[in-house]
Scaffold this motif. Structure first.
Motif, PDB file in Angstrom:
ATOM      1  N   UNK A   1      -1.492  -7.243   2.312  1.00  0.00           N
ATOM      2  CA  UNK A   1      -0.119  -6.786   2.867  1.00  0.00           C
ATOM      3  C   UNK A   1       0.342  -5.795   1.786  1.00  0.00           C
ATOM      4  N   UNK A   2       0.321  -5.893   0.470  1.00  0.00           N
ATOM      5  CA  UNK A   2       0.715  -5.187  -0.297  1.00  0.00           C
ATOM      6  C   UNK A   2      -0.359  -3.745  -0.303  1.00  0.00           C
ATOM      7  N   UNK A   3      -1.550  -3.992  -0.263  1.00  0.00           N
ATOM      8  CA  UNK A   3      -2.487  -2.721  -0.243  1.00  0.00           C
ATOM      9  C   UNK A   3      -2.287  -1.996   0.993  1.00  0.00           C
ATOM     10  N   UNK A   4      -1.602  -2.610   1.984  1.00  0.00           N
ATOM     11  CA  UNK A   4      -1.717  -1.772   3.207  1.00  0.00           C
ATOM     12  C   UNK A   4      -0.350  -0.846   3.254  1.00  0.00           C
ATOM     13  N   UNK A   5       0.667  -1.137   2.183  1.00  0.00           N
ATOM     14  CA  UNK A   5       1.787  -0.633   2.510  1.00  0.00           C
ATOM     15  C   UNK A   5       1.962   0.883   2.178  1.00  0.00           C
ATOM     16  N   UNK A   6       0.958   1.451   1.285  1.00  0.00           N
ATOM     17  CA  UNK A   6       1.214   2.964   0.880  1.00  0.00           C
ATOM     18  C   UNK A   6       0.452   3.717   2.079  1.00  0.00           C
ATOM     19  N   UNK A   7      -0.742   3.386   2.808  1.00  0.00           N
ATOM     20  CA  UNK A   7      -1.031   3.822   3.895  1.00  0.00           C
ATOM     21  C   UNK A   7      -0.249   3.819   5.176  1.00  0.00           C
ATOM     22  N   UNK A   8       0.358   2.763   5.102  1.00  0.00           N
ATOM     23  CA  UNK A   8       1.165   2.576   6.621  1.00  0.00           C
ATOM     24  C   UNK A   8       2.489   3.507   6.536  1.00  0.00           C
ATOM     25  N   UNK A   9       2.936   3.413   5.085  1.00  0.00           N
ATOM     26  CA  UNK A   9       4.118   4.210   5.028  1.00  0.00           C
ATOM     27  C   UNK A   9       3.931   5.679   5.399  1.00  0.00           C
ATOM     28  N   UNK A  10       2.547   6.103   4.779  1.00  0.00           N
ATOM     29  CA  UNK A  10       2.201   7.432   5.039  1.00  0.00           C
ATOM     30  C   UNK A  10       1.877   7.766   6.471  1.00  0.00           C
ATOM     31  N   UNK A  11       1.535   6.844   7.226  1.00  0.00           N
ATOM     32  CA  UNK A  11       1.053   7.022   8.693  1.00  0.00           C
ATOM     33  C   UNK A  11      -0.226   7.107   8.539  1.00  0.00           C
TER      34      UNK A  11
END
Length: 773
Positions: free
Chosen positions: A226-236
């Motif tokens: 979940x923590x690893x996915x946040x940067x990519x998710x926030x940038x779309x």
């Protein structure tokens, strides 16, 4: 926070910090100095400010704009100067011994001044906001808000960096430390993704997730994803669900090894690429997608196993609960110390009793008799002076010495000189004999007292040895086999055995496996799984029920051998009680004792003597007293009886681990050790127990093999045969697989020799060793 001295060889340790500084400078579009907050956190955590300052300045060069470079340079210089002052202040307080906290004002003042430089120097393009707030639309306003956020972030980053550099894998991080560390990672990840690209970040994230799942081997990998996915998710760039799916696959295959993890990761990433249409070579995403999957898998596979094992051991040590083990070891050490003191006390008691023995008692008693007779009989004689001048007292001493040896004197014991000197020979002999009667009584009491002191000294020595051995055993701290515990946990999980706790204490030769199971547990399955992992068969030592569905099992190494016993006996014709007694006793889980005692004569008294002898043997061996003290003590006790108390004893102590048998024979008939191809004859040349004060038993150590038999017989059996050769001939043809049938056949044959009438107490004891199932 201790300042760390920088060394050139430690530059590699600062490269991740430099990389994070570079990524934090790429979080926004206006070169916002989020790296300044991280720089402050690094220096507050004890890293070298000069090296960190250089890394922060170098991160500005990629912009190639003089205002940004100048801004970062001024901020770096301010931070270095502030932390140099901070370090000197700390050193001054350390040298003076004061405990006052060093003020954090200079570092945060430098941070504020650096943010002021950013506020006024570089250009700033306002961000379009998704919501309408008039005063936030201006560039200056947004710049000021960014500065405030960076200042606040420095506090959060400081807590996170300190936790990561000083507490990671050493203690459990607090919730706020985990959250602030996640925030630091998300901002760094956003910068990494913006600067290096999405596929580069994806490769790094896959590598981190592979390493994390390999180390932890539990479901925490899903939370980490979940923590690893946040940067990519926030940038779309990608959906968070894909990271969850990848993490779930890795968690499921985390115990299959590095290759299994890599295959699971590649399978999931291939599926994602197929969905995105990136598997066709003509697609622009084909090469980046392929590299983002293969490179992290390759790097993960070539990571040194020693490094991974070290990190895994650190993680295991961090997860262990140490207070319980420390408490147990402290209690064991305290008990061991107390046992040592008690051992020393009984050693002093032994020394005291030994020092009280007096070898001059008989000499002093003889001198007393001579002086008393000389005064009572000789000084009143008219020839006293003549006798004194011609050595009459020396002649009297010789007469007393002969009387002490014989117990009484007569005229034939007087020397010629004494007979010619003494005119009152009858009075002299009467006086000497009267005192010799008292002398015999005194010497008997002295010998009994000396024997009692020797017995008490021997007992004190035996208790001292027992306590010393217990002290040595208790003083050893419990050692745990964490790697084996981990392997057992995995094996039990695969076998469907739910174990909430596993602990292995001891070394490879003598260890104890303790585990707590949940639900209906098959102990046979547990033993089988543990045998496969530990490479040795185990047996259940204890079973402790904790609740209706929770149980604690304690398993120990199973001995290599086990034993079967057979006993046959017949009481002497006309007697109600048998004078023979036997014992088969398990001393501990790895040794047993077999003994046969034949009391003097037959009947109830002989039975009492034999039973008492075996009861003492059992008690002393259970107490683990030294064998030589056991036999000497029993011999002393039997010799104290008013009546003659003789006992013939056969003793065998067998170690079930290696088959070593220590056989002791004291005045007993011939015994035998039966092997498949030979018969070992064991004879005794010593006197039975209770005859003499000193004891010289016949002792032999014999290495038993599988299916070997120890055979003890009483004199009622051996006397039935004409010779040892006749008994050996019978044993050569006898079947030894069943010790009870062997004992019965020997007894039946002996009875036939007697004409089916037991002319003495007859007993046969057979013990067969076999490989434990």
């Amino acid at each position: 926070m201790k300042q760390k001295t920088f060394q050139p060889l430690s530059l590699l340790l600062y490269l991740p910090a430099w990389l994070a500084l570079l990524c934090l400078s790429q979080v926004g579009d206006n070169a916002e100095p989020f790296g300044l907050a991280f720089l402050t956190a690094l220096c507050l955590s004890g890293l070298n400010p000069y090296v960190c300052g250089v890394g922060y300045f170098l991160s500005s060069l990629i912009f190639w704009e003089w205002k940004i470079i100048l801004c970062y340079l001024v901020q770096a210089l301010l931070s270095v100067a502030a932390f140099t002052m901070f370090k000197k202040a700390r050193l001054a307080f350390t040298l003076t011994g004061k405990e006052k906290t060093v003020s954090l004002f200079p570092p945060f003042l430098a941070l504020a001044l650096g943010l002021a430089v950013f506020l006024f120097l570089p250009d700033f393009q306002a961000y379009p906001l998704p919501f309408s707030i008039p005063f936030l639309k201006g560039a200056w306003t947004q710049k000021a808000v960014v500065c405030a956020v960076i200042f606040l972030s420095s506090v959060l980053f400081s807590l996170a960096v300190y936790a990561l550099t000083h507490k990671l894998l050493k203690c459990r991080l607090r919730v706020e430390e985990l959250l602030f560390s996640a925030l630091l990672y998300v901002l760094t990840g956003i910068g990494f993704c913006r600067f290096f690209g999405f596929f580069a970040y994806l490769g790094a994230a896959v590598f981190l997730l592979l390493a994390f799942c390999h180390l932890t081997k539990d479901g925490s990998g899903v939370l980490f994803s979940f923590v690893l996915s946040l940067p990519c998710t926030l940038l779309g760039n990608t959906a968070m669900a894909r990271f969850f799916i990848l993490a779930i696959a890795l968690v499921l295959f985390c115990r299959t090894g590095k290759i299994g993890l890599c295959l699971a990761a590649l399978s999931v990433l291939t599926l994602f690429a197929y969905v995105d249409g990136a598997l066709t070579p003509s697609s622009a995403l084909f090469i980046p997608t392929l590299l983002s999957a293969l490179i992290p898998a390759f790097l993960f596979l070539i990571t040194p196993s020693a490094l991974q094992q070290k990190l895994e051991n650190e993680l295991i040590f961090y997860r262990e609960k140490h207070l319980a083990r420390i408490s147990v070891n402290l209690s064991r050490a305290a008990a061991g110390g107390q046992l040592f003191e008690l051992s020393a006390l009984f050693k002093e008691i032994q020394t005291t009793f030994s020092s009280l023995s007096c070898d001059d008692a008989e000499k002093n008693a003889r001198a007393f008799i001579v002086n008393t007779v000389w005064q009572e009989c000789c000084q009143a004689c008219p020839s006293y002076k003549n006798c004194q001048m011609r050595g009459g007292k020396s002649e009297l001493q010789r007469l007393v010495e002969v009387g002490c040896m014989k117990g009484r004197t007569s005229l034939i014991d007087m020397t010629d000189n004494l007979a010619s000197l003494c005119d009152r020979q009858s009075d002299l002999l009467y006086s000497v004999n009267r005192h010799l009667t008292d002398f015999k009584r005194f010497m008997l009491e002295s010998e009994n007292a000396a024997s009692g002191r020797e017995l008490l000294a021997a007992q004190a020595q035996g208790v001292s040895e027992i306590l010393k051995n217990l002290a040595l055993e208790q003083s050893q701290p419990l050692t745990r086999q964490t790697q084996l515990e981990k392997e057992l946990s995995v094996a039990f999980l695969k076998a469907g055995v739910v174990c909430t706790e596993i602990m292995i204490c001891g070394d490879e030769e003598d260890f104890t496996l303790s585990l707590i199971t949940y639900g209906n547990t098959d102990i046979q399955r547990i033993s089988a799984v543990a045998k496969d992992v530990l490479k040795t068969p185990l047996m259940t030592s204890k079973r402790i029920s904790l609740s209706r569905d929770k149980c604690c099992f304690i398993l120990r190494k199973r001995p290599y051998f086990d034993a079967a016993f057979g006993v046959a006996g017949r009481t002497k014709e006309g007697e109600k009680a048998c004078g023979d007694a036997y014992s088969v006793l398990k001393i501990d889980e790895r040794r047993f004792i077999v003994a046969l005692a034949d009391g003097m004569g037959s009947g109830e008294y002989a039975q009492t003597i034999a039973s008492c002898t075996l009861s003492l043997l059992e008690s002393f061996y259970r107490a683990k007293m030294p064998p030589e003290l056991i036999l000497s003590t029993i011999n002393k006790l039997l010799s104290f009886g008013k009546e003659e108390s003789f006992t013939c004893v056969d003793i065998g102590v067998v170690d079930l681990d290696n088959g070593k048998a220590d056989v002791v024979k004291i005045g007993s008939p011939t015994s035998f050790i039966l092997s498949e191809k030979s018969i070992q004859v064991l004879e005794s040349s010593s006197l039975p127990l209770g005859i003499l004060d000193s004891l010289r038993p016949d002792c032999v150590s014999y290495p038993l093999k599988e299916n070997d038999v120890i055979l003890f017989v009483s004199d009622g059996i051996s006397s039935a045969f004409g010779s040892t050769t006749d008994l050996c001939n019978l044993l050569k043809s006898a079947a030894t697989s069943n010790p009870q049938l062997l004992a019965d056949s020997v007894l039946d044959y002996a009875l036939q020799k007697y004409g089916d009438v037991a002319k003495d107490d007859m007993t046969v004891v057979a013990v067969r060793l076999y490989k434990a199932a």
